[in-house]
Design an enzyme around this catalytic site. Structure first.
Site, PDB file in Angstrom:
ATOM      1  N   TYR A 138      34.462  50.403  47.066  1.00 34.70           N
ATOM      2  CA  TYR A 138      34.680  50.718  45.652  1.00 34.70           C
ATOM      3  C   TYR A 138      33.434  50.348  44.826  1.00 34.70           C
ATOM      4  CZ  TYR A 138      36.102  50.508  40.880  1.00 34.70           C
ATOM      5  OH  TYR A 138      36.133  50.714  39.532  1.00 34.70           O
TER       6      TYR A 138
ATOM      7  N   ARG B 232      27.907  45.683  35.453  1.00 33.99           N
ATOM      8  CA  ARG B 232      28.876  45.392  36.521  1.00 33.99           C
ATOM      9  C   ARG B 232      28.199  45.675  37.849  1.00 33.99           C
ATOM     10  NH1 ARG B 232      34.076  49.092  37.900  1.00 33.99           N
ATOM     11  NH2 ARG B 232      32.528  50.049  39.256  1.00 33.99           N
TER      12      ARG B 232
ATOM     13  N   GLU C 107      33.418  48.669  28.491  1.00 35.20           N
ATOM     14  CA  GLU C 107      32.967  49.462  29.641  1.00 35.20           C
ATOM     15  C   GLU C 107      32.671  50.887  29.175  1.00 35.20           C
ATOM     16  OE1 GLU C 107      36.030  50.264  32.540  1.00 35.20           O
ATOM     17  OE2 GLU C 107      34.577  50.363  34.170  1.00 35.20           O
TER      18      GLU C 107
ATOM     19  N   GLU D  94      36.659  40.766  37.259  1.00 28.05           N
ATOM     20  CA  GLU D  94      37.674  41.717  36.785  1.00 28.05           C
ATOM     21  C   GLU D  94      38.796  41.933  37.787  1.00 28.05           C
ATOM     22  OE1 GLU D  94      35.890  45.393  35.516  1.00 28.05           O
ATOM     23  OE2 GLU D  94      37.637  46.550  36.154  1.00 28.05           O
TER      24      GLU D  94
ATOM     25  N   ASN E  84      44.536  59.900  36.370  1.00 22.85           N
ATOM     26  CA  ASN E  84      43.842  60.407  37.566  1.00 22.85           C
ATOM     27  C   ASN E  84      44.791  60.516  38.759  1.00 22.85           C
ATOM     28  OD1 ASN E  84      42.035  61.021  39.592  1.00 22.85           O
ATOM     29  ND2 ASN E  84      40.495  59.561  38.892  1.00 22.85           N
TER      30      ASN E  84
ATOM     31  N   TRP F 281      44.184  50.014  46.850  1.00 23.59           N
ATOM     32  CA  TRP F 281      42.861  50.569  46.524  1.00 23.59           C
ATOM     33  C   TRP F 281      42.352  49.899  45.258  1.00 23.59           C
ATOM     34  CZ3 TRP F 281      40.942  53.760  42.365  1.00 23.59           C
ATOM     35  CH2 TRP F 281      39.569  54.102  42.526  1.00 23.59           C
TER      36      TRP F 281
ATOM     37  N   ASP G  25      37.249  58.605  34.354  1.00 27.51           N
ATOM     38  CA  ASP G  25      38.428  59.443  34.536  1.00 27.51           C
ATOM     39  C   ASP G  25      39.435  59.334  33.383  1.00 27.51           C
ATOM     40  OD1 ASP G  25      39.373  56.939  35.202  1.00 27.51           O
ATOM     41  OD2 ASP G  25      39.983  57.457  37.232  1.00 27.51           O
TER      42      ASP G  25
ATOM     43  N   ARG H 151      41.960  43.795  29.330  1.00 28.62           N
ATOM     44  CA  ARG H 151      41.241  45.070  29.457  1.00 28.62           C
ATOM     45  C   ARG H 151      42.194  46.226  29.774  1.00 28.62           C
ATOM     46  NH1 ARG H 151      37.291  46.266  31.844  1.00 28.62           N
ATOM     47  NH2 ARG H 151      37.864  47.751  33.427  1.00 28.62           N
TER      48      ARG H 151
ATOM     49  N   GLU I 278      43.652  46.746  33.501  1.00 29.26           N
ATOM     50  CA  GLU I 278      43.517  48.207  33.426  1.00 29.26           C
ATOM     51  C   GLU I 278      44.727  48.938  34.001  1.00 29.26           C
ATOM     52  OE1 GLU I 278      39.836  48.546  35.761  1.00 29.26           O
ATOM     53  OE2 GLU I 278      40.944  49.800  37.153  1.00 29.26           O
TER      54      GLU I 278
ATOM     55  N   ASP J 238      34.005  43.756  39.652  1.00 31.95           N
ATOM     56  CA  ASP J 238      35.382  44.269  39.689  1.00 31.95           C
ATOM     57  C   ASP J 238      35.954  44.083  41.092  1.00 31.95           C
ATOM     58  OD1 ASP J 238      37.739  45.624  39.374  1.00 31.95           O
ATOM     59  OD2 ASP J 238      36.846  47.516  38.711  1.00 31.95           O
TER      60      ASP J 238
ATOM     61  N   HIS K 184      39.422  49.218  29.123  1.00 34.82           N
ATOM     62  CA  HIS K 184      38.985  50.030  30.260  1.00 34.82           C
ATOM     63  C   HIS K 184      38.254  51.289  29.772  1.00 34.82           C
ATOM     64  CE1 HIS K 184      40.481  52.230  34.144  1.00 34.82           C
ATOM     65  NE2 HIS K 184      39.411  51.516  34.420  1.00 34.82           N
TER      66      HIS K 184
ATOM     67  N   HIS L   9      38.989  44.879  41.753  1.00 36.20           N
ATOM     68  CA  HIS L   9      39.883  46.044  41.865  1.00 36.20           C
ATOM     69  C   HIS L   9      41.206  45.687  42.527  1.00 36.20           C
ATOM     70  CE1 HIS L   9      40.367  50.540  41.890  1.00 36.20           C
ATOM     71  NE2 HIS L   9      39.680  50.346  40.791  1.00 36.20           N
TER      72      HIS L   9
ATOM     73  N   HIS M 177      27.805  50.443  35.058  1.00 38.40           N
ATOM     74  CA  HIS M 177      28.069  50.160  36.472  1.00 38.40           C
ATOM     75  C   HIS M 177      26.789  50.231  37.289  1.00 38.40           C
ATOM     76  CE1 HIS M 177      32.312  52.067  35.785  1.00 38.40           C
ATOM     77  NE2 HIS M 177      32.168  50.913  35.158  1.00 38.40           N
TER      78      HIS M 177
HETATM   79  O1  KDG Z   1      41.688  55.783  37.819  1.00 29.52           O
HETATM   80  C1  KDG Z   1      41.173  54.589  38.326  1.00 29.52           C
HETATM   81  C2  KDG Z   1      39.828  54.240  37.736  1.00 29.52           C
HETATM   82  O2  KDG Z   1      39.818  54.442  36.360  1.00 29.52           O
HETATM   83  C3  KDG Z   1      39.435  52.811  38.047  1.00 29.52           C
HETATM   84  O3  KDG Z   1      39.341  52.671  39.434  1.00 29.52           O
HETATM   85  C4  KDG Z   1      38.120  52.420  37.403  1.00 29.52           C
HETATM   86  O4  KDG Z   1      38.458  50.131  37.997  1.00 29.52           O
HETATM   87  C5  KDG Z   1      37.917  50.939  37.305  1.00 29.52           C
HETATM   88  C6  KDG Z   1      36.998  50.449  36.272  1.00 29.52           C
HETATM   89  O5  KDG Z   1      36.928  49.243  36.121  1.00 29.52           O
HETATM   90  O6  KDG Z   1      36.368  51.266  35.614  1.00 29.52           O
HETATM   91 MG    MG Z   2      38.320  48.098  37.160  1.00 28.35          MG
END
Ligand code: KDG
Ligand code: MG
Length: 403
Positions: free
Chosen positions: A159, A147, A340, A237, A37, A403, A317, A284, A263, A211, A313, A213, A122
């Site tokens: 997010y 999640r 997931e 996560e 992505n 991010w 995307d 993951r 991920e 998550d 993961h 992130h 999600h």
């Molecule tokens: O490209 C980034 C996404 O795949 C990611 O942000 C998704 O964190 C993610 C998740 O747990 O699905």
């Molecule tokens: Mg994630």
């Protein structure tokens, strides 16, 4: 059998995907996914300009040798772009191998250890009640694991919640990154309260995940994991960026909240210390960014040795081929944990079809030979690539954050 052509298709049915088709002199072909992505064209170029010429004339049956040639046979190796390109080739070769044998990939991986892969979806909302409603709806659809993410008061765009467009920072152009605002203090205050609300409202049975992130520093992550202990998460996560593996020791010293990570890994060796020190409970990695099934099954074996489960993961995307690879591996290994999943919109399924399906809490794949996925190339041509980026994050003072 010989490889005669490697075709790279960049298409945007709902969002951008980079698809790899490997064709052979016997008419058999395989499809892989090489989507990264925000850097799609970099992977497409790596494949077309550098990797495809190496594959022409080779026997597609020799997957491990092709993998070693692309990874180890070049001096400059690794990184997300090259490992995503390698994954695309790897998946296409497994697809061909399955079709040649007349067997689904899970059968080539040793056969079924389970009937389906326990799935999580999600749920996100603007406030605790919206999250609760989303969870109730997911439970009604058959999910056992969800999640949960919630908007953080005072922050712009959180997010995992409904996307908005920042008007205070960054650009509002759809082909430029959306800029979120984020501060750790309100996040750390809000998340334990969300879990308290959900446990009171929903009881103990539903399995809840969250998550982070990769946004926290070690002491913040340790505090959050510790404060979430009473709510018995299925896992927390990606609490830290992958650069800081030693900091997982601090989290472990402070909590029994199960930890999932990986991920953003694009190398097996990133996973090794976390697994061998048993600093995580779920690995993951993204099969599409770690070099494909060939690499993921080795990581799964390593994890099995150290009592770590898998949670590959599975976001929107990456294309359905990678989701299919996830489930083929999930149902053929002993140490699968959870998967997931996403529901792909109709426009994506018009182009890429045959991916795994959801059945009462579990993901299942068909018994079709190979990965089971295929592509409608004429439909793909209707949706040309559109430049897009993942969002960015800035703190309230304007500085860039992860991010
Ligand atoms: O490209 C980034 C996404 O795949 C990611 O942000 C998704 O964190 C993610 C998740 O747990 O699905
Ligand atoms: Mg994630």
């Amino acid at each position: 059998m010989k490889i005669t052509n490697v075709k790279v298709l960049v298409t945007c049915p709902g969002r951008n995907y980079v698809l790899v088709k490997i064709e052979t002199d016997e008419g058999l072909y395989g499809w892989g996914d090489a989507t990264l992505n925000g850097r799609e064209l970099a992977v497409a170029s790596a494949l077309e300009d550098h990797i495809a010429p190496l594959l022409i004339g080779r026997d597609p049956d020799r997957i491990e040798d092709a993998w070693q040639m692309i990874f180890r046979g070049t001096y400059w190796r690794g990184g997300p772009v090259l490992m995503t390109a390698l994954a695309g080739v790897d998946l296409a070769l497994w697809d061909i191998k399955g079709k040649r044998a007349g067997l689904p990939v899970y059968s080539l991986l040793g056969g079924k250890t389970r009937e389906g892969a326990l799935a999580y979806t999600h749920c996100g909302g603007e406030d605790f009640h919206e999250v609760e409603d989303e969870v109730r709806a997911a439970l009604a659809r058959g999910f056992k694991n969800v999640r949960v993410q919630v908007s953080i008061p005072g922050n712009v765009g959180t997010y995992g919640t409904a996307p908005g467009r920042s008007t205070v920072m960054g650009s509002t152009r759809p082909d430029m990154p959306y800029v979120e605002q984020w501060e750790p203090a309100p996040y750390l205050r809000t998340i334990p309260k969300m879990f308290e609300h959900l446990r009171v409202a929903l009881g103990d049975e539903v399995e809840l995940l969250h998550d982070v992130h990769e946004r926290l520093n070690p002491i913040q992550a340790s505090r959050l994991a510790q404060e979430l202990e009473p709510y018995h998460l299925f896992f927390l996560e990606d609490p830290l960026r992958p650069e800081h593996k030693e900091s997982f020791r601090l989290i472990r010293q402070h909590t029994t909240t199960p930890i999932a990570m990986g991920e953003l890994f694009h190398s097996r060796w990133e996973a090794v210390p976390l697994i061998t020190e048993q600093l995580i409970d779920f690995i993951r990695c993204d099969i599409g960014h770690i070099g494909g099934l060939t690499e993921a099954r080795k990581i799964a074996v390593l994890a099995e040795t150290y009592n770590v489960q898998t949670a590959w993961h599975g976001p929107g995307d990456i294309a359905p081929m990678t989701h299919a690879a996830n489930v083929h591996l999930d149902i053929s290994i002993p140490n699968f944990g959870v998967q997931e999943m996403v529901h792909f919109p109709e426009v994506t399924q018009e182009v890429i079809f045959g991916g795994p399906t959801f059945d009462n809490g579990y993901m299942v794949v068909s018994d079709r030979p190979g990965l089971g996925t295929d592509v409608n190339e004429a439909a793909a041509a209707k949706y040309p690539y559109e430049r897009s980026y993942l969002p960015m994050v800035r703190r309230f003072d304007g500085s860039v954050h992860d991010w």
